[in-house]
Each structure stands twice: as structure tokens, then as C-alpha cells.
Design a protein around this motif. Structure first.
Motif, PDB file in Angstrom:
ATOM      1  N   VAL A 226       0.836  -1.199   0.000  1.00 17.81           N
ATOM      2  CA  VAL A 226       0.000   0.000   0.000  1.00 17.81           C
ATOM      3  C   VAL A 226       0.871   1.250   0.000  1.00 17.81           C
ATOM      4  N   ALA A 227       1.958   1.218   0.769  1.00 23.69           N
ATOM      5  CA  ALA A 227       2.870   2.368   0.811  1.00 23.69           C
ATOM      6  C   ALA A 227       3.462   2.645  -0.564  1.00 23.69           C
ATOM      7  N   ALA A 228       3.869   1.587  -1.264  1.00 24.23           N
ATOM      8  CA  ALA A 228       4.466   1.764  -2.590  1.00 24.23           C
ATOM      9  C   ALA A 228       3.465   2.381  -3.563  1.00 24.23           C
ATOM     10  N   ILE A 229       2.214   1.922  -3.494  1.00 25.84           N
ATOM     11  CA  ILE A 229       1.175   2.459  -4.391  1.00 25.84           C
ATOM     12  C   ILE A 229       0.915   3.930  -4.095  1.00 25.84           C
ATOM     13  N   LEU A 230       0.707   4.267  -2.814  1.00 26.83           N
ATOM     14  CA  LEU A 230       0.396   5.646  -2.440  1.00 26.83           C
ATOM     15  C   LEU A 230       1.584   6.576  -2.678  1.00 26.83           C
ATOM     16  N   ALA A 231       2.790   6.093  -2.350  1.00 24.35           N
ATOM     17  CA  ALA A 231       3.977   6.916  -2.591  1.00 24.35           C
ATOM     18  C   ALA A 231       4.185   7.126  -4.087  1.00 24.35           C
ATOM     19  N   GLY A 232       3.913   6.078  -4.874  1.00 22.59           N
ATOM     20  CA  GLY A 232       4.029   6.207  -6.326  1.00 22.59           C
ATOM     21  C   GLY A 232       3.061   7.241  -6.878  1.00 22.59           C
ATOM     22  N   LEU A 233       1.829   7.248  -6.342  1.00 22.08           N
ATOM     23  CA  LEU A 233       0.855   8.250  -6.769  1.00 22.08           C
ATOM     24  C   LEU A 233       1.317   9.651  -6.383  1.00 22.08           C
ATOM     25  N   GLY A 234       1.905   9.780  -5.189  1.00 23.84           N
ATOM     26  CA  GLY A 234       2.401  11.074  -4.751  1.00 23.84           C
ATOM     27  C   GLY A 234       3.539  11.567  -5.629  1.00 23.84           C
ATOM     28  N   ILE A 235       4.457  10.662  -5.971  1.00 29.82           N
ATOM     29  CA  ILE A 235       5.583  11.027  -6.842  1.00 29.82           C
ATOM     30  C   ILE A 235       5.084  11.406  -8.227  1.00 29.82           C
ATOM     31  N   SER A 236       4.142  10.614  -8.750  1.00 26.82           N
ATOM     32  CA  SER A 236       3.581  10.913 -10.068  1.00 26.82           C
ATOM     33  C   SER A 236       2.902  12.280 -10.073  1.00 26.82           C
ATOM     34  N   GLY A 237       2.131  12.556  -9.034  1.00 32.46           N
ATOM     35  CA  GLY A 237       1.473  13.851  -8.924  1.00 32.46           C
ATOM     36  C   GLY A 237       2.485  14.975  -8.822  1.00 32.46           C
ATOM     37  N   GLY A 238       3.556  14.749  -8.057  1.00 35.50           N
ATOM     38  CA  GLY A 238       4.597  15.759  -7.923  1.00 35.50           C
ATOM     39  C   GLY A 238       5.267  16.072  -9.251  1.00 35.50           C
ATOM     40  N   VAL A 239       5.535  15.030 -10.035  1.00 32.05           N
ATOM     41  CA  VAL A 239       6.150  15.226 -11.358  1.00 32.05           C
ATOM     42  C   VAL A 239       5.242  16.072 -12.250  1.00 32.05           C
ATOM     43  N   GLN A 240       3.949  15.740 -12.260  1.00 33.35           N
ATOM     44  CA  GLN A 240       3.012  16.479 -13.105  1.00 33.35           C
ATOM     45  C   GLN A 240       2.879  17.932 -12.660  1.00 33.35           C
ATOM     46  N   ILE A 241       2.852  18.151 -11.346  1.00 31.64           N
ATOM     47  CA  ILE A 241       2.728  19.515 -10.835  1.00 31.64           C
ATOM     48  C   ILE A 241       3.957  20.336 -11.200  1.00 31.64           C
ATOM     49  N   VAL A 242       5.141  19.745 -11.042  1.00 30.86           N
ATOM     50  CA  VAL A 242       6.374  20.449 -11.398  1.00 30.86           C
ATOM     51  C   VAL A 242       6.387  20.778 -12.889  1.00 30.86           C
ATOM     52  N   ARG A 243       5.973  19.835 -13.724  1.00 26.43           N
ATOM     53  CA  ARG A 243       5.945  20.070 -15.166  1.00 26.43           C
ATOM     54  C   ARG A 243       4.995  21.207 -15.528  1.00 26.43           C
ATOM     55  N   HIS A 244       3.795  21.178 -14.948  1.00 24.70           N
ATOM     56  CA  HIS A 244       2.822  22.235 -15.234  1.00 24.70           C
ATOM     57  C   HIS A 244       3.314  23.588 -14.720  1.00 24.70           C
TER      58      HIS A 244
END
Length: 207
Positions: free
Chosen positions: A180-198
Motif C-alpha cells: 500500500v505504501a508503494a502504491i500511495l507513494a508512487g501516486l504522490g511522486i507521479s502527482g509531484g512530477v506532473q505539478i512540477v511540469r505544469h
């Protein structure tokens, strides 16, 4: 989930001038910031990476509410810089949670399922309460709708943490927590990447 909310965090002038809306956002901001601290501390004490990863979502939501309240209507470059800081924070914490989950998988102890379950349930109650508080604004502008939808959807992460707690309790293994930690952390990292790009794209436009 937090990334989607961020895209419309700057709301309309009408929404910003609604006292009930602003009061609800301040309450939601305080609750989410508080739960971020609670889950990070509890996750560390209980050695639960899932709790720490779920704290990412509270951090992202708290940042969204702060952006809606404090930077709406100001220059694009200021909004972009604020979003950039949020994205970098999510990347940093998400990467740290992922790294600690990997280390725990190699030689860490099993987390404390009771603490996981209690804190996960508390997080679910907070998210449900925020969603109910924002329910009256669900038919407002895009910003209002997105904030309510995000609060409603965040309960999924809380339920996942509680499921992980049951898995740890039933198996005596740390693997449910780590997955569960890997899934949630992965979502957080993915969201962070998208936010930084935008945010970088907005900074280019502002320049």
C-alpha cells in the motif's frame, strides 16, 4: 488525486468572496495539515510506511486549500512558483517514503497494525467530515467541485491503509503495509512530477 485538484486550485472571484466557502477551506486546511503531521508521526512510531505515504495526500490537499485561499488572483508567476514548491515537496517526501519502504522490505520489522487501523480510521473520519462540509459547494464553479471531489476520493487511500492494517494483523507480515505504501507513494511522486511540469510551463508563459 492531489494533482487533479491542484489544476483548478485558483478558483473564481465569486468563490473567493464567499465567506462560507473561505471558512470551510480554512477548516479543511487546518484538518489536512494536522492529519499530515499526525500520520507522519504515527507512521514513524508504528513503522508503517502506508501511513507515511497516506500523509502525502493530506499534504497535497493542505497545499491546494492554501493556494485557493492565499494566491488566487495574483500574478501567474507567483502561482506557478507556489505550485512548483508543492510539487518538489511531494517529490521529496514521496521519494523518502518509497526509499524507506524498500529498506523495510529488505530488513525492517512488521508495523503495528492497531496503530495503523486507528490512525487510518481517524484519517477516514477527517476526510469524510471535510467532504460533508464541502458538500453544499459541489455544484459551484470548477474549483469548488474539484475540492469537494478530491476530499471525497481521498477516503480511498484511508480505506487502503485500514486494509493494510488488517493484512498485517492477519498475516504477521509487513508486506501488506509495504505494498500500500508503494502504491500511495508512487501516486504522490507521479502527482509531484506532473505539478512540477505544469508549474514550469506556467513559468515559461509568465516569462
Amino acid at each position: 488525486m492531489s494533482d487533479t485538484c491542484c489544476q483548478s486550485a485558483c478558483g473564481s472571484a465569486t468563490a473567493q468572496n464567499d465567506r462560507r466557502w473561505r471558512r470551510a477551506l480554512w477548516i479543511a486546511l487546518a484538518l489536512n495539515a494536522g492529519m499530515f503531521v499526525v500520520e507522519m508521526i504515527a507512521g514513524s512510531a508504528a513503522e508503517s510506511r502506508a501511513l507515511q505515504a497516506d500523509a502525502l495526500d493530506f499534504l497535497g490537499d493542505a497545499a491546494n486549500y492554501a493556494i485557493s485561499l492565499l494566491v488566487a488572483g495574483i500574478l501567474l508567476v507567483c502561482r506557478a512558483r507556489t505550485a512548483l514548491l508543492k510539487g518538489l515537496a511531494l517529490l521529496g517526501i514521496g521519494g523518502w517514503v518509497m526509499a524507506t519502504a524498500i529498506m523495510a522490505a529488505v530488513g525492517g520489522a512488521s508495523p503495528q497494525p492497531v496503530t495503523m487501523g486507528v490512525v487510518g480510521f481517524l484519517a477516514l473520519v477527517v476526510n469524510a467530515g471535510v467532504a460533508l462540509m464541502l458538500y453544499r459547494f459541489r455544484t459551484g464553479d470548477a474549483n469548488m467541485r474539484s475540492v469537494w471531489i478530491c476530499s471525497r476520493n481521498d477516503a480511498v487511500g484511508n480505506i487502503a491503509v485500514m486494509a493494510a492494517a488488517w493484512g498485517v494483523f492477519g498475516t504477521g507480515s509487513a508486506w501488506p503495509d509495504l505494498m500500500v505504501a508503494a502504491i500511495l507513494a508512487g501516486l504522490g511522486i507521479s502527482g509531484g512530477v506532473q505539478i512540477v511540469r505544469h508549474a514550469m510551463q506556467d513559468l515559461k508563459v509568465a516569462a
